[in-house]
Design an enzyme around this catalytic site. Sequence first.
Site, PDB file in Angstrom:
ATOM      1  N   GLY A 254       0.799  -1.209   0.000  1.00  0.00           N
ATOM      2  CA  GLY A 254       0.000   0.000   0.000  1.00  0.00           C
ATOM      3  C   GLY A 254       0.832   1.259   0.000  1.00  0.00           C
ATOM      4  N   GLU A 255       2.065   1.188   0.472  1.00  0.00           N
ATOM      5  CA  GLU A 255       2.923   2.357   0.513  1.00  0.00           C
ATOM      6  C   GLU A 255       3.246   2.871  -0.887  1.00  0.00           C
ATOM      7  OE1 GLU A 255       3.748  -0.567   1.950  1.00  0.00           O
ATOM      8  OE2 GLU A 255       3.317  -0.140   4.033  1.00  0.00           O
TER       9      GLU A 255
END
Length: 61
Positions: free
Chosen positions: A20-21
């Site tokens: 998700g980063e």
Amino acid sequence: MIFLDEVDPLSSPMKAKSVGELGLCGVAAAIANAVYNATGVRIRDYPVTLDKHLAHLPRMS
């Protein structure tokens, strides 16, 4: 997101890992472009701060 069948000591308590980063990579550039579109001042050094911005504004006469 990938759920793991085996125990991984580096994973989260939910036993999951994600990437998700990667979605955050473009946020700073998008904000810098929004500042440029609003003011006409391009700041190329992060973080975009008020002092950097004010230093590049044209002088009012």
